[in-house]
Write an enzyme that holds these catalytic residues in place. Structure first.
Site, short mmCIF file in Angstrom:
data_model
loop_
_atom_site.label_atom_id
_atom_site.label_comp_id
_atom_site.label_asym_id
_atom_site.label_seq_id
_atom_site.Cartn_x
_atom_site.Cartn_y
_atom_site.Cartn_z
N ASP A 5 0.87 -1.29 0.02
CA ASP A 5 -0.03 0.02 -0.01
C ASP A 5 1.01 1.15 -0.08
O ASP A 5 2.03 1.35 0.71
CB ASP A 5 -0.81 -0.12 1.26
N GLU A 48 1.67 -0.56 -5.09
CA GLU A 48 0.58 0.36 -5.35
C GLU A 48 1.34 1.79 -5.36
O GLU A 48 1.68 2.36 -4.49
CB GLU A 48 -0.27 0.47 -4.30
C1 BGC Z 1 -5.47 2.12 -0.39
C2 BGC Z 1 -6.55 2.99 0.13
C3 BGC Z 1 -6.16 3.52 1.37
C4 BGC Z 1 -5.01 4.19 1.31
C5 BGC Z 1 -4.43 4.50 2.86
C6 BGC Z 1 -4.40 3.28 -0.69
O1 BGC Z 1 -4.06 3.43 -1.76
O2 BGC Z 1 -5.70 1.27 -1.39
O3 BGC Z 1 -7.88 2.25 0.21
O4 BGC Z 1 -7.31 4.13 1.89
O5 BGC Z 1 -4.05 3.67 0.76
O6 BGC Z 1 -3.85 3.56 3.17
#
Ligand code: BGC
Length: 492
Positions: A190, A238
């Site tokens: 993340d 991500e």
């Molecule tokens: C997740 C989100 C989340 C954020 C903070 C992101 O990119 O996919 O759902 O709110 O990170 O952790």
């Protein structure tokens, strides 16, 4: 690094909304375990679970209070172990969602830091805030009782960790080891581009290539240090940004994989999609990787709403046919649209904190319909977000018995997909404007983004298509067709 995950299809389970095993209206690990046969029938290779760690659930699990325990809302470590065993029994791998950028404000470290303990060093705490903004709207700094300020790039309940601190680094390595030892096969990382912060806390300068907290070079040192712990296990970044920057996370000595998010912003145009695909493939190949294609996830409106149901299904077949992995967001195989969630039932901190200025993500997170009967089979209780009255028409049981459904189209494509892997190359062939034709050995993938039918090349046979029952010699408008070219001998 040649591994199963380089070309895998991973099914993203938003655990809260998949299947509820205990009737409290929130999906959980027992529900997911019970639903694994359905996942296996679809024909994917792995599941990625959104966070199930101990958490006050301010951001639905992305605010972690204990990275090495399961939240009672979802089960416990024993339920988790059963899930992993049941998944492996069905040939499904399990990826967890790792949240390293921030913790919950209820994490023991932050509780101690707030009380003035030496744990303050594990966070970004300063006497004065900068002008940095939170991703959820408003300032990224909030005050502590002693008048100092702490950084939270997301909600105030999600304080950012100080990754320059060795304790943060070693604790996360322990977390990786903990889950790997329990049989987990990999991770989704993340906010992968956010971990490193400018030590001087400079302001964001428009047009500058150097950002004080996104995609700083030091972040790659973190992932290089993880590779030794991960062994051959994958981790997918991500990270939002231009392809050549995001692909850096996919380097063999780092995470190995990164999402190709720019597909999500590419218009429905053959030329634009070709440019996106070419740029992603080139950037990833430059580091010896392949992209992780994605058509949707829990953070954006569902693809069937963004593009319309026919184009959404065509896009799935198109991305599935490209060299690389594909991450399928649970519910997209049913062609679910974004639900209209009434503002009084909103749960998403992004829309609540921004007063509705930022998009509401609840619409893509509504529980899934399993059966066409009342309650759609998700829960025996009250679902945590209201389920639209139209959901029974998308029910999984109905779609599994209908050969023309979105589920059946995807299931057939997934069954045929291994044939594409005789080649990792992709070349484009000449076609009419609005039509893309890609070749991989004896496979042709045709995407017709135009409003006119396109005649399929002779000496080909249809292997999979997004409009079942369509005329066998044409690609209909908004359709993707996979063809076997009979003139090319398939390498065996
Ligand atoms: C997740 C989100 C989340 C954020 C903070 C992101 O990119 O996919 O759902 O709110 O990170 O952790």
């Amino acid at each position: 690094m040649t591994s199963w995950w380089r070309t895998a299809v991973v099914y993203q389970v938003y655990v809260r909304s998949f299947l509820d095993g205990d009737g409290d209206g929130v999906g959980d690990l027992a529900g997911l375990t019970a639903g694994l046969d359905a996942v296996a029938r679809l024909g994917v290779d792995a599941v990625w679970l959104t966070p199930v760690y101990r958490s006050p659930q301010v951001d639905h699990g992305y605010d972690v209070a204990d990275h090495r325990d399961i939240d009672p809302l979802f089960g416990d470590l024993a339920t988790f172990d059963r899930l992993v065993g049941a998944a492996h029994d069905r040939g499904l791998r399990v990826l967890m969602d790792l949240v390293p950028n921030h913790v919950s404000d209820q994490h023991p470290w932050f509780v101690a830091a707030r009380a003035g303990g030496p744990e303050r060093e594990l966070f970004h705490i300063r006497s004065r805030p900068t002008g940095w903004q939170s991703m959820f709207g408003g300032p990224a700094w909030s005050p502590l009782p002693d008048g100092s300020w702490y950084l939270h790039l997301f909600a105030p309940e999600q304080p950012d960790l100080n990754w320059a601190h060795p304790v943060v680094q070693s604790d996360f390595a322990d977390t990786l080891r903990f889950w790997l030892a329990r049989g987990v096969d990999g991770f989704r990382v993340d906010v992968a581009g956010g971990l490193a912060k400018d030590p001087a806390y400079g302001e964001v300068r428009r047009g500058s290539l150097h950002h004080p907290h996104w995609d700083r070079p030091e972040v790659h040192d973190v992932y290089r240090s993880w590779r030794g712990v991960l062994g051959t296990a994958p981790a997918v970044a991500e990270a939002w940004g231009p392809p050549e920057r995001t692909a850096e996370f996919a380097r063999a000595d780092e995470l190995g994989q990164a999402f190709a998010f720019d597909v999500l912003h590419t218009p429905w145009s053959a030329a634009a999609l070709q440019r996106t695909v070419d740029a992603q493939l080139a950037a990833h190949r430059a580091v010896g990787a392949l992209p992780a294609w994605v058509a949707g996830n829990h953070d954006i409106a569902r693809v069937a709403t963004r593009l319309g149901p026919e184009r959404a299904l065509a896009l799935h077949l198109f991305l599935l046919a490209l060299p690389g992995a594909f991450y399928l967001y649970a519910g997209d195989e049913l062609g679910l649209p974004d639900a209209q969630v009434p503002p009084e039932t909103w749960q998403d901190p992004q829309s609540l904190r921004s007063g509705g200025r930022l998009p509401n993500r609840d619409g893509a997170r509504v529980p899934l319909p399993w059966t066409s009967g009342p309650g759609v089979g998700f829960t025996t209780g009250e679902p945590w977000l209201p389920i639209p009255a139209t959901w029974p028409q998308y029910a999984r049981d109905r779609q599994e018995s209908d050969p023309t459904s979105a589920w059946s189209v995807l299931q057939r494509a997934l069954a045929a997909r291994p044939w594409l892997w005789t080649s990792e190359d992709l070349t484009w062939q000449d076609a009419r404007p609005g039509v893309l034709v890609g070749r991989r050995a004896d496979a042709l993938v045709v995407l017709n983004t135009s409003s006119r039918p396109w005649r399929l090349p002779v000496a080909t046979e249809v292997v999979a298509r997004s409009v079942p029952g369509a005329e066998p010699t044409i690609a209909t408008p908004s359709e993707c067709v996979w063809l076997r070219d009979r003139r090319v001998r398939s390498p065996t």
